[in-house]
Scaffold this active site. Structure first.
Site, PDB file in Angstrom:
ATOM      1  N   HIS A  96      -2.570  11.141  -0.337  1.00 56.95           N
ATOM      2  CA  HIS A  96      -2.821  10.688  -1.709  1.00 56.95           C
ATOM      3  C   HIS A  96      -4.311  10.809  -1.919  1.00 56.95           C
ATOM      4  CE1 HIS A  96      -4.411   6.945  -0.024  1.00 56.95           C
ATOM      5  NE2 HIS A  96      -3.442   7.068   0.878  1.00 56.95           N
ATOM      6  N   THR A 123      -7.106   4.237  -1.521  1.00 56.29           N
ATOM      7  CA  THR A 123      -6.848   2.810  -1.346  1.00 56.29           C
ATOM      8  C   THR A 123      -7.971   1.891  -1.839  1.00 56.29           C
ATOM      9  OG1 THR A 123      -5.420   3.286   0.517  1.00 56.29           O
ATOM     10  CG2 THR A 123      -6.321   1.054   0.396  1.00 56.29           C
ATOM     11  N   ASP A 132       0.828  -1.211   0.000  1.00 58.06           N
ATOM     12  CA  ASP A 132       0.000   0.000   0.000  1.00 58.06           C
ATOM     13  C   ASP A 132       0.862   1.261   0.000  1.00 58.06           C
ATOM     14  OD1 ASP A 132      -1.973   2.042   0.684  1.00 58.06           O
ATOM     15  OD2 ASP A 132      -3.254   0.357   1.289  1.00 58.06           O
ATOM     16  N   ASP A 157       2.370   2.816   3.132  1.00 60.05           N
ATOM     17  CA  ASP A 157       1.324   3.847   3.200  1.00 60.05           C
ATOM     18  C   ASP A 157       1.184   4.401   4.611  1.00 60.05           C
ATOM     19  OD1 ASP A 157      -1.180   5.130   1.897  1.00 60.05           O
ATOM     20  OD2 ASP A 157      -1.961   4.244   3.735  1.00 60.05           O
ATOM     21  N   HIS A 204       1.628   8.526   5.464  1.00 60.85           N
ATOM     22  CA  HIS A 204       0.663   9.515   5.949  1.00 60.85           C
ATOM     23  C   HIS A 204       1.229  10.317   7.116  1.00 60.85           C
ATOM     24  CE1 HIS A 204      -2.870   8.730   3.558  1.00 60.85           C
ATOM     25  NE2 HIS A 204      -2.599   7.441   3.636  1.00 60.85           N
ATOM     26  N   ASN A 247     -13.302   5.911  -0.104  1.00 64.32           N
ATOM     27  CA  ASN A 247     -13.165   4.996   1.035  1.00 64.32           C
ATOM     28  C   ASN A 247     -14.404   5.058   1.938  1.00 64.32           C
ATOM     29  OD1 ASN A 247     -10.629   4.222   0.175  1.00 64.32           O
ATOM     30  ND2 ASN A 247      -9.531   5.631   1.521  1.00 64.32           N
TER      31      ASN A 247
HETATM   32 ZN    ZN Z   1      -3.543   2.878  -0.130  1.00 62.77          ZN
END
Ligand code: ZN
Ligand code: NAG
Ligand code: NAG
Ligand code: NAG
Length: 467
Positions: free
Chosen positions: A403, A123, A86, A242, A246, A144
């Site tokens: 993202h 994601t 990820d 990922d 973040h 999401n």
């Molecule tokens: Zn992701």
């Protein structure tokens, strides 16, 4: 080889840059122009590089022994192992030595300038596009988190009811073709659909606390089964890098460590497959879902600053950033709201106003494929790379990563590596969109897939045919 199609996909992705910049042409820094020139220049360089690579690396120019697929030595049928790391931004593979990932790259086929995610570069939409070959409006996972506009029900990342998950994911395709799939985590894999029942034995329920090594070891055990019981399609998912991205953005030492750790688990996988004598037989496809870009406090746009033009209350806003999605109540005209927001943003009186532009979803650039679903709110905002949209000034200070931006931004790109009997060794292919992967995998598995948004010609342009 379908070079043209690949080039078009690449072009489609790089064409978007003027989007935000043209909208701000009245408010004048010449930075956007510089950026455009830079991008134009980079595109030219990239195009030339591709041309050179295509002529030097295409199988047609190499010896015949490398133009056909390598026969399976031990397995009775092709097996595809689809791995997602990820938030593995394209380029992370060069941050630190990644000897195991590089074994796959050097002896496999790699997207030279990365894999292009779908918009929004989030994601769930992307993982589900990878396994269905569909753009988000067609597979239904448009964010999401979102609402069903008819029932008012809320979708979250823990929703496993099949009504949310449209399209036909690969595990279902495999089951529908009478073959066995095994999922070790993937968004949507726990949803019962068609002949896919998420069987206890081969369908792991998401639990982020399971160590990566355990996930790898379980997948390796599938290769200890009697040969004809080995699932033909398997998924494997890792939350990193990922998770770190973040918190600290893409350029931090923590990312370097996370990438190194992912390389380690790939090494564990390769060793395990080698020990079982199947490494060269198994097709490993390693991808990410999107990239990552650094964000920081001074790069913010506040919706409250638009109050002189239009009052956007928090209950209109379905998501803030990087995907701004606004659903005004029915007694307001969405078109009118868009006009007023853009008036405010281009007035020169809203801080960073020139970094955001809003659209009626049907007026978004077509290349984003983000209109054709009633789940998508009527107003969508595109924010410039690295910027964030918030309701009001809170004064909190933080820098991190994000993202979800326009999929044309290079920072949103991720990796594609294919290693296995039908992937040429050491070959580089141009960037392509992740919706192409579905047809690639059904082609390797020789199963009948569902209609999707990948091109029919993609697999033959990338895969070595069997002699
Ligand atoms: Zn992701
Ligand atoms: C690549 O594959 C060849 C077999 O064709 C093998 O000899 C070589 O060791 C492999 N290289 C790597 C880095 O795995
Ligand atoms: C829309 O309806 C809300 C109540 O549902 C009301 O408060 C608001 O003033 C109305 N706005 C317009 C523009 O009619
Ligand atoms: C994507 O695929 C779906 C399902 O086949 C189809 O309805 C839709 O028109 C396609 N969209 C594009 C842009 O190709």
């Amino acid at each position: 080889m379908d070079v043209k199609k690949l080039e078009e996909a690449e072009e489609e992705a790089s064409n978007s840059k003027p989007l935000l910049n043209t909208s701000t042409s009245t408010s004048h820094s010449n930075k956007p122009t510089l950026l455009l020139n830079f991008i134009a220049c980079m595109s030219l360089i990239t195009a030339v590089t591709f041309a050179i690579l295509f002529f030097s690396l295409s199988p047609s120019s190499s010896s015949s022994s490398t133009t056909t697929a390598r026969p399976l030595k031990k397995l009775p049928h092709p097996v595809v192992l689809l791995i997602s790391s990820d938030g593995f931004r394209f380029g992370y593979q060069f941050k630190t030595p990644t000897p195991n990932i590089h074994r796959l790259i050097n002896n496999g086929t790699e997207a030279l300038t990365g894999l292009i995610p779908v918009f929004p570069t989030l994601t769930f939409p992307n993982h589900y596009s990878i396994v269905t070959g569909l753009y988000p409006p067609h597979h239904g996972i448009i964010n999401n988190f979102f609402f069903d506009p008819i029932t008012g029900e809320k979708f979250t990342m823990a929703s496993h009811e099949s009504k949310w998950w449209l399209g036909q994911p690969l595990w279902e395709t495999v089951a529908n073709n009478g073959k066995t799939a095994a999922t070790y985590f993937w968004p949507g894999s726990e949803v019962i659909k068609g002949l896919w029942t998420c069987p206890l034995r081969f369908c792991k329920h998401y639990d982020g606390s399971v160590p990566f090594e355990d996930r790898v070891d379980t997948v390796l055990e599938y290769f200890d089964l009697p040969l004809d019981e080995i699932p033909v399609f398997m998924t494997l998912y890792f939350e990193d890098p990922d998770h770190q991205g973040h918190q600290v953005g893409p350029d931090d030492d923590e990312i370097t460590q996370a990438v190194s750790r992912i390389d380690g688990v790939i090494g564990r996988l390769i060793n395990g497959l080698e020990k079982r004598g199947v490494f060269e037989d198994v097709t490993i496809i390693m991808v990410g879902d999107h990239g990552m870009v650094g964000t920081c406090d001074q790069k913010l746009v506040f919706l409250d600053d638009l109050a002189p033009w239009v009052d956007i209350t928090p209950n209109w806003v379905h998501s803030y950033t990087p995907l701004l999605a606004i659903w005004p109540p029915s007694n307001h005209s969405a078109a009118d709201v868009v006009v007023k927001i853009n008036e405010g943003l281009s007035s020169g009186r809203v801080e960073n106003g020139n970094k955001l532009r809003v659209f009626l979803k049907e007026d978004l650039p077509q290349r984003l494929h983000y209109a054709d679903s009633n789940r998508i709110p009527p107003i969508i905002g595109l924010v410039q790379e690295g910027y964030k949209v918030e309701q009001s000034r809170t004064g909190k200070k933080e820098c991190g990563g994000a993202h979800g931006y326009d999929n044309a931004f290079f920072s949103m790109r991720t990796i594609f590596i294919g290693h296995g009997p039908q992937f040429a060794r050491g070959r580089k292919i141009p960037s392509f969109q992740n919706v192409e992967i579905y047809n690639l995998i059904t082609s390797i598995l020789n199963v009948k897939g569902a209609p999707n948004n990948g091109s029919d010609s993609f697999p033959q342009s990338v895969l070595l045919p069997y002699a």
